[in-house]
Design a protein around this motif. Structure first.
Motif, PDB file in Angstrom:
ATOM      1  N   LYS A   1      79.691 -71.754   5.992  1.00 39.57           N
ATOM      2  CA  LYS A   1      80.061 -70.606   6.435  1.00 39.57           C
ATOM      3  C   LYS A   1      81.172 -69.918   5.706  1.00 39.57           C
ATOM      4  CE  LYS A   1      78.177 -71.393  11.138  1.00 39.57           C
ATOM      5  NZ  LYS A   1      78.507 -71.695  12.587  1.00 39.57           N
ATOM      6  N   GLU A   2      82.279 -70.958   5.443  1.00 37.05           N
ATOM      7  CA  GLU A   2      83.365 -70.366   4.694  1.00 37.05           C
ATOM      8  C   GLU A   2      83.182 -69.839   3.238  1.00 37.05           C
ATOM      9  OE1 GLU A   2      86.162 -73.487   4.597  1.00 37.05           O
ATOM     10  OE2 GLU A   2      86.581 -73.338   6.806  1.00 37.05           O
TER      11      GLU A   2
ATOM     12  N   ASP B   1      80.181 -68.593   2.517  1.00 33.59           N
ATOM     13  CA  ASP B   1      79.575 -67.270   2.755  1.00 33.59           C
ATOM     14  C   ASP B   1      80.627 -66.402   2.840  1.00 33.59           C
ATOM     15  OD1 ASP B   1      77.224 -68.487   2.499  1.00 33.59           O
ATOM     16  OD2 ASP B   1      76.738 -68.621   4.766  1.00 33.59           O
ATOM     17  N   HIS B   2      81.691 -66.602   3.761  1.00 31.18           N
ATOM     18  CA  HIS B   2      82.788 -65.660   3.738  1.00 31.18           C
ATOM     19  C   HIS B   2      83.435 -65.318   2.565  1.00 31.18           C
ATOM     20  CE1 HIS B   2      82.379 -65.182   8.296  1.00 31.18           C
ATOM     21  NE2 HIS B   2      82.448 -66.504   8.395  1.00 31.18           N
TER      22      HIS B   2
ATOM     23  N   LYS C   1      82.168 -65.597  -0.228  1.00 30.15           N
ATOM     24  CA  LYS C   1      81.198 -64.868  -1.097  1.00 30.15           C
ATOM     25  C   LYS C   1      81.474 -63.340  -0.668  1.00 30.15           C
ATOM     26  CE  LYS C   1      77.669 -68.034  -2.228  1.00 30.15           C
ATOM     27  NZ  LYS C   1      76.284 -68.256  -2.314  1.00 30.15           N
ATOM     28  N   GLN C   2      81.388 -63.127   0.544  1.00 31.13           N
ATOM     29  CA  GLN C   2      81.704 -61.811   1.023  1.00 31.13           C
ATOM     30  C   GLN C   2      82.920 -61.313   0.824  1.00 31.13           C
ATOM     31  OE1 GLN C   2      80.984 -61.609   5.495  1.00 31.13           O
ATOM     32  NE2 GLN C   2      81.001 -59.451   5.426  1.00 31.13           N
ATOM     33  N   ASP C   3      83.974 -61.865   0.824  1.00 30.52           N
ATOM     34  CA  ASP C   3      85.285 -61.551   0.429  1.00 30.52           C
ATOM     35  C   ASP C   3      85.212 -61.014  -1.053  1.00 30.52           C
ATOM     36  OD1 ASP C   3      86.377 -61.748   2.984  1.00 30.52           O
ATOM     37  OD2 ASP C   3      87.047 -63.793   2.641  1.00 30.52           O
TER      38      ASP C   3
ATOM     39  N   ASN D   1      82.636 -60.298  -2.934  1.00 31.78           N
ATOM     40  CA  ASN D   1      81.952 -58.957  -2.930  1.00 31.78           C
ATOM     41  C   ASN D   1      82.930 -57.663  -2.679  1.00 31.78           C
ATOM     42  OD1 ASN D   1      79.576 -60.384  -4.025  1.00 31.78           O
ATOM     43  ND2 ASN D   1      78.993 -60.577  -1.917  1.00 31.78           N
ATOM     44  N   GLU D   2      83.570 -58.059  -1.466  1.00 29.12           N
ATOM     45  CA  GLU D   2      84.607 -56.994  -0.870  1.00 29.12           C
ATOM     46  C   GLU D   2      85.481 -56.539  -2.117  1.00 29.12           C
ATOM     47  OE1 GLU D   2      85.685 -57.817   3.006  1.00 29.12           O
ATOM     48  OE2 GLU D   2      83.697 -57.766   3.814  1.00 29.12           O
TER      49      GLU D   2
ATOM     50  N   ASP E   1      84.201 -54.952  -4.804  1.00 33.22           N
ATOM     51  CA  ASP E   1      84.041 -53.400  -4.402  1.00 33.22           C
ATOM     52  C   ASP E   1      85.559 -52.629  -4.197  1.00 33.22           C
ATOM     53  OD1 ASP E   1      81.177 -53.660  -4.237  1.00 33.22           O
ATOM     54  OD2 ASP E   1      81.512 -54.306  -2.170  1.00 33.22           O
TER      55      ASP E   1
ATOM     56  N   GLU F   1      75.807 -74.366  -3.655  1.00 31.75           N
ATOM     57  CA  GLU F   1      76.173 -73.234  -3.373  1.00 31.75           C
ATOM     58  C   GLU F   1      77.423 -73.036  -4.232  1.00 31.75           C
ATOM     59  OE1 GLU F   1      76.067 -69.708  -1.809  1.00 31.75           O
ATOM     60  OE2 GLU F   1      74.808 -71.110  -1.346  1.00 31.75           O
TER      61      GLU F   1
END
Length: 586
Positions: free
Chosen positions: A442-443, A445-446, A448-450, A452-453, A456, A585
């Motif tokens: 999950k971390e 994933d977070h 990865k999301q961070d 990506n953010e 951006d 991952e």
């Protein structure tokens, strides 16, 4: 006196060949000899005394004739050959062979002649009687039947049955031999003379036995008939039936027989009966018929008178000879029986000796086998003793091992408890690791999301920076830039200024973001490495636990311990899969 004028000298002797039923003889006879002289010479040569049954027969043209005793031989119609051939045969036949035939030679000659007539089908004989007669002929020739000597096929070369009988049935020679041998085996202990006499006793009951047949014609009607002359009388037959006469004239009922040229007249003793006349075409045959009639009638009358001294002497001698031969046969039979008994006893002793030898050999072999068995048993006993000692030693070792295992089992109970505790802890740790791996996922994933953010935000920041740069560039150029140059390099200088401002802003922002990302990445790698070390340690611990579990399973099987708990395979697989997913991952 010249040689041509001499007369040819006449020979004083002539050669004669006489054939009996079993031999041929040649004689040198004087010219003046009568038929009786030659006949007596033949009888003396073969030892025959019952001469009245026999005669010397010769062939003349298409018929035969008998040598006349009272007339010179050369004056008769004998063949002119040299030597002159005669056949010594029975001319007259007895009514009862067992009563009239005294000498053995007489019986033997009659047996051979009758046997030849039956085989040549001159005397009709039924198949059953032919087989029986053949069995007596075989007994006379070969003696008693011996199955060890008389093998199948021993009669293959003997002529024993008439051809008519052989052709009447579809039987092989072996089948005929089997039938004859079956009768032959029953004639045991019968001598040759007795077998020949039995043969003649059966043959004399045949219809054509001792009958001489002649072709005749009857008075007026010229009907062809057959005249039969035998020891009983005269018989008239049909041409196609020689077995049953149409009319018979016994010698006791005939008063007179006469002939004139070709006509014969038979006058019965009873004058009331009709005189029988018949005709024969040949004068020579008429003389032969008359000769046979006279001879048979004389013998018929002689049988009904007292025997002459000569016949009585012959019968007495024959009786003594038979008695002597009977005693000799009995002695021979006893000696033969004794010899057979001795041979059987010898065979029994030899068989018993062979049996004892076999028993002795078997006993020796059994003794040797028993000795070998004793040796083997002794060796086996020694081996068994050693095995017993070895088993006792092994039993002691097993007892020690059992005690050790009991001690070990007691120790392993505590170890089992500890191992179960460790396994439970490992299971809990595995569950925690699974949860932690899920949390790390999950971390990740977070992160990865961070990331990506951040990318951006970087893009937006770059965009905003560019917009700000574009909007503030004239102001900056107005207040901070030196006076415009006068030379040709002034445009380039403006461009470099704006570019350096933009690059300074961009590099500082990017460095900051990269440092943050690198720091996060290092922290994440450190955590991953720590997690991987923990997973490897857990895996090695699980493997060691499994090995200990397998070793303890063998010990527990001896003491029937229960199988210890183990980490569920699903949990181990979950932890491992979580770890591998985490590595992928990263």
């Amino acid at each position: 006196m010249s040689i041509l004028g001499l007369k040819k000298k006449q020979p004083k002797t002539f050669k004669v060949k006489v054939s009996t039923m079993d031999a041929e003889m040649e004689f040198s006879c004087e010219v003046k000899w009568k038929g009786k002289d030659l006949f007596d010479l033949v009888c003396r040569t073969i030892g025959l005394r019952e001469t009245w049954f026999f005669g010397l027969r010769y062939t003349v043209k298409d018929t035969y004739a008998w040598l006349k005793p009272d007339k010179r031989v050369l004056d008769q119609e004998v063949p002119k050959d040299s030597p002159i051939t005669f056949h010594f045969l029975a001319k007259f036949f007895p009514e009862k062979v067992e009563d009239e035939l005294v000498q053995e030679i007489t019986q033997h000659l009659f047996f051979l002649q009758v046997k030849k007539q039956i085989l040549d089908e001159e005397i009709f004989c039924s198949p059953e009687a032919s087989v029986l007669l053949a069995s007596y002929a075989v007994q006379a020739k070969y003696g008693d039947y011996d199955p060890n000597f008389h093998k199948p096929g021993f009669l293959a070369q003997d002529e024993l049955l008439p051809k008519r009988v052989l052709m009447q049935y579809q039987m092989t020679p072996d089948m005929w031999e089997e039938k004859i041998t079956a009768w032959y085996a029953e004639h045991r202990n019968i001598t040759r003379d007795e077998a020949e006499m039995e043969y003649l006793k059966i043959a004399q009951d045949l219809e054509m036995y001792g009958v001489s047949y002649f072709s005749i014609t009857q008075n007026k009607r010229d009907t062809e008939l057959l005249l039969g002359v035998d020891a009983q009388g005269l018989h008239i037959y049909s041409p196609n039936n020689k077995l049953s006469p149409n009319k018979s004239f016994p010698w006791s009922g005939i008063r007179n027989i006469s002939y004139s040229e070709k006509e014969f007249t038979i006058k019965p003793l009873d004058k009331k009966k009709e005189v029988f006349k018949f005709y024969s075409s040949q004068l020579r045959v008429n003389k032969l018929i008359l000769q046979l009639c006279i001879g048979n009638h004389d013998l018929f009358m002689r049988r009904r008178k007292v025997d002459s001294i000569e016949v009585q002497q012959m019968k007495a001698q024959a009786k003594e000879e038979k008695a002597r031969k009977k005693i000799e046969r009995q002695i021979l039979a006893r000696e033969k029986q004794m010899r057979e008994d001795a041979e059987r006893a010898k065979e029994d002793m030899e068989r018993r000796l062979f049996q004892l030898q076999d028993e002795a050999r078997m006993a020796n072999e059994a003794l040797l086998r028993s000795e070998e068995t004793a040796d083997l048993l002794a060796e086996k006993a020694q081996i068994a003793e050693e095995e017993a000692k070895l088993l006792a030693h092994k039993a002691a070792e097993a007892e020690q091992e059992r005690q050790r295992l009991e001690v070990t089992a007691l120790k392993t109970k505590e170890e089992k408890r500890l191992m179960e505790q460790k396994m439970r802890e490992a299971e809990q740790l595995a569950v925690k690791l699974v949860e932690q791996s899920e949390r790390r996922l999950k971390e990740a994933d977070h992160l990865k999301q961070d990331l990506n953010e951040a990318k951006d935000a970087e893009r937006r920041a770059k965009q905003k920076l560019l917009e700000i740069t574009k909007s503030t560039y004239p102001l900056i150029a107005a207040y901070s830039s030196p006076p415009p140059p006068t030379g040709p390099e002034s445009p380039d200088m403006n461009v470099d200024m704006s570019s350096s401002v933009r690059m300074d802003f961009k590099d500082s922002d990017m460095k900051r973001l990269s440092m943050e990302i690198e720091r996060e990445r290092l922290e994440y790698m450190e955590k991953s490495k720590h997690l991987q070390d923990q997973l490897k340690e857990l895996k090695s611990e699980i493997e060691s636990l499994k090995l200990e579990e397998q070793q303890q399973a063998g010990l527990y099987s001896l003491r029937s311990y229960a199988e210890p708990p183990y980490i569920p395979h699903s949990n181990r697989n979950s932890a491992y899969m979580a770890q591998m997913a985490f590595y992928e991952e990263v």
